[in-house]
Structure formats: C-alpha cells, structure tokens
Write a protein that holds these residues in place. Structure first.
Motif, PDB file in Angstrom:
ATOM      1  N   VAL A  99       0.832  -1.222   0.000  1.00  0.00           N
ATOM      2  CA  VAL A  99       0.000   0.000   0.000  1.00  0.00           C
ATOM      3  C   VAL A  99       0.859   1.261   0.000  1.00  0.00           C
ATOM      4  O   VAL A  99       0.342   2.358   0.204  1.00  0.00           O
ATOM      5  CB  VAL A  99      -0.954   0.007   1.216  1.00  0.00           C
ATOM      6  CG1 VAL A  99      -1.907  -1.175   1.153  1.00  0.00           C
ATOM      7  CG2 VAL A  99      -0.186   0.020   2.538  1.00  0.00           C
ATOM      8  N   LEU A 100       2.152   1.105  -0.249  1.00  0.00           N
ATOM      9  CA  LEU A 100       3.065   2.245  -0.201  1.00  0.00           C
ATOM     10  C   LEU A 100       3.648   2.594  -1.565  1.00  0.00           C
ATOM     11  O   LEU A 100       4.712   3.200  -1.663  1.00  0.00           O
ATOM     12  CB  LEU A 100       4.209   1.957   0.792  1.00  0.00           C
ATOM     13  CG  LEU A 100       3.778   1.679   2.237  1.00  0.00           C
ATOM     14  CD1 LEU A 100       4.997   1.334   3.094  1.00  0.00           C
ATOM     15  CD2 LEU A 100       3.037   2.879   2.833  1.00  0.00           C
ATOM     16  N   TRP A 101       2.938   2.243  -2.613  1.00  0.00           N
ATOM     17  CA  TRP A 101       3.424   2.537  -3.963  1.00  0.00           C
ATOM     18  C   TRP A 101       3.544   4.039  -4.208  1.00  0.00           C
ATOM     19  O   TRP A 101       4.276   4.468  -5.120  1.00  0.00           O
ATOM     20  CB  TRP A 101       2.484   1.910  -4.997  1.00  0.00           C
ATOM     21  CG  TRP A 101       2.391   0.424  -4.890  1.00  0.00           C
ATOM     22  CD1 TRP A 101       1.515  -0.289  -4.105  1.00  0.00           C
ATOM     23  CD2 TRP A 101       3.199  -0.556  -5.565  1.00  0.00           C
ATOM     24  NE1 TRP A 101       1.734  -1.643  -4.254  1.00  0.00           N
ATOM     25  CE2 TRP A 101       2.759  -1.831  -5.148  1.00  0.00           C
ATOM     26  CE3 TRP A 101       4.239  -0.470  -6.476  1.00  0.00           C
ATOM     27  CZ2 TRP A 101       3.326  -3.016  -5.610  1.00  0.00           C
ATOM     28  CZ3 TRP A 101       4.810  -1.649  -6.951  1.00  0.00           C
ATOM     29  CH2 TRP A 101       4.353  -2.903  -6.519  1.00  0.00           C
ATOM     30  N   HIS A 102       2.850   4.840  -3.414  1.00  0.00           N
ATOM     31  CA  HIS A 102       2.929   6.288  -3.600  1.00  0.00           C
ATOM     32  C   HIS A 102       4.330   6.830  -3.330  1.00  0.00           C
ATOM     33  O   HIS A 102       4.638   7.967  -3.694  1.00  0.00           O
ATOM     34  CB  HIS A 102       1.921   7.011  -2.690  1.00  0.00           C
ATOM     35  CG  HIS A 102       2.144   6.792  -1.227  1.00  0.00           C
ATOM     36  ND1 HIS A 102       1.635   5.719  -0.537  1.00  0.00           N
ATOM     37  CD2 HIS A 102       2.836   7.526  -0.316  1.00  0.00           C
ATOM     38  CE1 HIS A 102       1.987   5.801   0.733  1.00  0.00           C
ATOM     39  NE2 HIS A 102       2.726   6.891   0.900  1.00  0.00           N
ATOM     40  N   ARG A 103       5.171   6.022  -2.705  1.00  0.00           N
ATOM     41  CA  ARG A 103       6.544   6.468  -2.441  1.00  0.00           C
ATOM     42  C   ARG A 103       7.400   6.520  -3.709  1.00  0.00           C
ATOM     43  O   ARG A 103       8.485   7.105  -3.703  1.00  0.00           O
ATOM     44  CB  ARG A 103       7.203   5.536  -1.422  1.00  0.00           C
ATOM     45  CG  ARG A 103       6.596   5.632  -0.022  1.00  0.00           C
ATOM     46  CD  ARG A 103       7.288   4.695   0.933  1.00  0.00           C
ATOM     47  NE  ARG A 103       6.769   4.820   2.304  1.00  0.00           N
ATOM     48  CZ  ARG A 103       7.150   4.047   3.323  1.00  0.00           C
ATOM     49  NH1 ARG A 103       8.053   3.093   3.118  1.00  0.00           N
ATOM     50  NH2 ARG A 103       6.633   4.224   4.522  1.00  0.00           N
ATOM     51  N   ILE A 104       6.936   5.895  -4.774  1.00  0.00           N
ATOM     52  CA  ILE A 104       7.667   5.962  -6.045  1.00  0.00           C
ATOM     53  C   ILE A 104       7.517   7.368  -6.614  1.00  0.00           C
ATOM     54  O   ILE A 104       6.404   7.837  -6.852  1.00  0.00           O
ATOM     55  CB  ILE A 104       7.110   4.936  -7.060  1.00  0.00           C
ATOM     56  CG1 ILE A 104       7.189   3.518  -6.495  1.00  0.00           C
ATOM     57  CG2 ILE A 104       7.869   5.028  -8.383  1.00  0.00           C
ATOM     58  CD1 ILE A 104       6.468   2.486  -7.345  1.00  0.00           C
ATOM     59  N   ARG A 105       8.633   8.048  -6.825  1.00  0.00           N
ATOM     60  CA  ARG A 105       8.581   9.410  -7.342  1.00  0.00           C
ATOM     61  C   ARG A 105       8.150   9.401  -8.809  1.00  0.00           C
ATOM     62  O   ARG A 105       8.506   8.491  -9.564  1.00  0.00           O
ATOM     63  CB  ARG A 105       9.951  10.071  -7.214  1.00  0.00           C
ATOM     64  CG  ARG A 105      10.483  10.120  -5.784  1.00  0.00           C
ATOM     65  CD  ARG A 105      11.864  10.751  -5.734  1.00  0.00           C
ATOM     66  NE  ARG A 105      12.479  10.602  -4.419  1.00  0.00           N
ATOM     67  CZ  ARG A 105      13.627   9.988  -4.177  1.00  0.00           C
ATOM     68  NH1 ARG A 105      14.315   9.458  -5.193  1.00  0.00           N
ATOM     69  NH2 ARG A 105      14.114   9.894  -2.955  1.00  0.00           N
ATOM     70  N   PRO A 106       7.391  10.411  -9.224  1.00  0.00           N
ATOM     71  CA  PRO A 106       6.950  10.455 -10.625  1.00  0.00           C
ATOM     72  C   PRO A 106       8.094  10.286 -11.624  1.00  0.00           C
ATOM     73  O   PRO A 106       7.949   9.573 -12.623  1.00  0.00           O
ATOM     74  CB  PRO A 106       6.304  11.842 -10.736  1.00  0.00           C
ATOM     75  CG  PRO A 106       5.768  12.095  -9.361  1.00  0.00           C
ATOM     76  CD  PRO A 106       6.802  11.513  -8.425  1.00  0.00           C
ATOM     77  N   ALA A 107       9.227  10.914 -11.350  1.00  0.00           N
ATOM     78  CA  ALA A 107      10.354  10.865 -12.290  1.00  0.00           C
ATOM     79  C   ALA A 107      10.983   9.479 -12.403  1.00  0.00           C
ATOM     80  O   ALA A 107      11.690   9.202 -13.371  1.00  0.00           O
ATOM     81  CB  ALA A 107      11.421  11.876 -11.879  1.00  0.00           C
ATOM     82  N   GLU A 108      10.745   8.613 -11.424  1.00  0.00           N
ATOM     83  CA  GLU A 108      11.368   7.295 -11.449  1.00  0.00           C
ATOM     84  C   GLU A 108      10.365   6.172 -11.756  1.00  0.00           C
ATOM     85  O   GLU A 108      10.741   4.997 -11.767  1.00  0.00           O
ATOM     86  CB  GLU A 108      12.083   7.003 -10.119  1.00  0.00           C
ATOM     87  CG  GLU A 108      11.188   6.959  -8.910  1.00  0.00           C
ATOM     88  CD  GLU A 108      11.958   6.873  -7.592  1.00  0.00           C
ATOM     89  OE1 GLU A 108      13.206   6.859  -7.606  1.00  0.00           O
ATOM     90  OE2 GLU A 108      11.289   6.818  -6.533  1.00  0.00           O
ATOM     91  N   THR A 109       9.126   6.533 -12.037  1.00  0.00           N
ATOM     92  CA  THR A 109       8.085   5.526 -12.261  1.00  0.00           C
ATOM     93  C   THR A 109       8.438   4.573 -13.390  1.00  0.00           C
ATOM     94  O   THR A 109       8.408   3.349 -13.228  1.00  0.00           O
ATOM     95  CB  THR A 109       6.730   6.206 -12.569  1.00  0.00           C
ATOM     96  OG1 THR A 109       6.390   7.081 -11.502  1.00  0.00           O
ATOM     97  CG2 THR A 109       5.636   5.167 -12.750  1.00  0.00           C
TER      98      THR A 109
END
Length: 260
Positions: free
Chosen positions: A119-129
């Motif tokens: 449930v912590l996928w939001h920690r992935i920064r947009p630039a590194e997706t």
C-alpha cells in the motif's frame, strides 16, 4: 569445477503477481482471495523495500559511470571491482533475494505463483516511475498487477489514515492512482482492475464477476469449485478491521453522529 557449474540445477521459474493499491482499500481481502487460488502464494506488506533496492542500483550505476575511467579492473585502483557491479547482477540478486523472502518456509515445489500486496506505492517518485517498473519487469519477467480501488471517503475515514492530514492522504491516494493509470496504459495485458465495493457487493452476480476475474487473470480459468472457495474466502474477515467489523464500526459512528 566447470563441469559442476554446468550441471548445477537451475532455480525454479515462477509467475509473479503484485497488488498495487493504497491503505484501507480492501487489499488484505484481495491478498486472501489470491491465496485461495491453487499453487499461489501472495504475502503481505513489506515496507516497499524493493524501491530501496531499485534506488541502490541506480546510485551505484551512477557512481560506476563516473569512475570507470579509473581502471577498476586493476587491483591497485581505488575502485577495484566496481566494473563488476552491473544492472544485470542487481536484477539477478534481487530476484533471488525477494523470491526467497516470499517463499519463506514454503517448499518451492509447492508454489507456481508468488507475489505480495503493498500500500506504499505512492513512495515511487513520478520521475522514477518508468525506470522502476522496467526494473520490476526485468527482475520478475511477465509479472502481473492487480489494481484495487475503493471509495475515497471510506478510505480517508479509516483507521489506517487517522491522525494524518487529509490533504496528504488524498495526495498519496492520487499518486497510487497515477501509477495504476500508468500500468493500465503501458502493460494492459498484465493488469486486472478490482473494486472493493464490487467485491463485497450483496449482489452475487456482481461479486462473482470480480471473483472469477481474479482466478482467470492469475490461473487462466475458474471452475465452480474454485468460485465456491473464493466465495468462502470473501466471507472471512481480513486485515486489522475485517470488512464485516468495519461495516459495524461505520454504523456505530453514523448512529453516534446522528445522536449528537
């Protein structure tokens, strides 16, 4: 020695499935349903440590690129051996490490599909997706993604998010939804969409459609016997506040609000 290496037994190849969602979306119920499927083992949350492995790989590769000019193949170099740290070695090591953690004490021969819910996928920064999921694809070839969603009001009001700023909570949820949209667009054949309200619907046809979709997505089929097992799992409470208890808690809160 070479003959022993050539004769070494190759590690078993698994299918991989990951649940991509946010806190209190019903992800533990989805985890339970996946574990109802034959020869499938889906573990719970692990603090998204894969993201740290991904970032470690990129950090050392940037360092490697800077210092390859310093002759790391020579034993007298301050960077001796740096050339040996490659993306391929990170991928192989990560697969071995995570697969071992997911199996735990379970015999490898008993399982065909492995994964976890997080449930912590939001920690992935947009630039590194994009780079992160490329890393995931290389590490776990053919990996599948189960995308679970739930009504935002129910999510934000749950115990998981209590005490946190509502704006930050919504930002985290929307970030996960951005990642889910990215996966739908870039890996449509390896994505399954689920919704908590449909899974737990009192309309059996609606719920059954979701249950069948899980089995067909992961195993390729769903007979009546397996559907019955999934129905039984659906009735079982999952997570710190099983969905049956959560409903009772919500009713108590609503009644208290009306009385006040």
């Amino acid at each position: 020695m070479l003959s022993k290496i050539r004769g070494r037994k190759k590690p078993k190849t698994y299918g991989y499935v990951f649940v991509v969602t946010y806190g209190r979306s019903g992800s533990t119920l989805v985890q339970g349903l996946l574990n109802t499927l034959p020869r499938t083992l889906v573990r719970g949350e692990n603090n998204m440590y894969l993201l740290h492995l991904f970032r470690a790989m990129h950090s050392v590769q940037a360092f490697r690129k800077t210092h390859l000019k310093h002759n790391p193949k020579a034993s007298h170099s301050a960077f001796f051996g740096l050339n040996e740290i490659t993306p391929a070695s990170f991928v192989e090591s990560t697969r071995t490490l995570v697969t071992g953690h997911l199996l735990g004490s379970v015999e490898p021969a008993e399982v065909d599909r492995l994964g976890f819910k997080e449930v912590l996928w939001h920690r992935i920064r947009p630039a590194e997706t994009e780079a992160f999921f490329e890393f995931l694809d290389k590490t776990f070839p053919g990996c599948q993604f189960v995308l679970n969603e739930r009504n935002h009001d129910k999510v934000v009001g749950s115990g998981f998010w209590q005490g946190q700023d509502e704006g930050e909570v919504m930002q985290a949820i929307r970030r996960v939804e951005e990642i889910q949209a990215f996966l739908r667009e870039t890996r449509p054949d390896r994505v399954l969409d689920l919704r908590y309200e449909l899974l737990t619907s009192e309309d059996q046809a609606t719920s059954d459609a979701q249950l069948r979709s899980i089995a067909e997505f992961v195993t390729g089929s769903c007979d009546d016997a397996l559907l019955d097992q999934l129905r039984e799992t659906r009735k079982t409470g999952h997570g710190p506040y099983p969905f049956g208890k959560s409903r009772d808690r919500d009713k108590r809160r609503a009644n208290a609000s009306e009385e006040s």
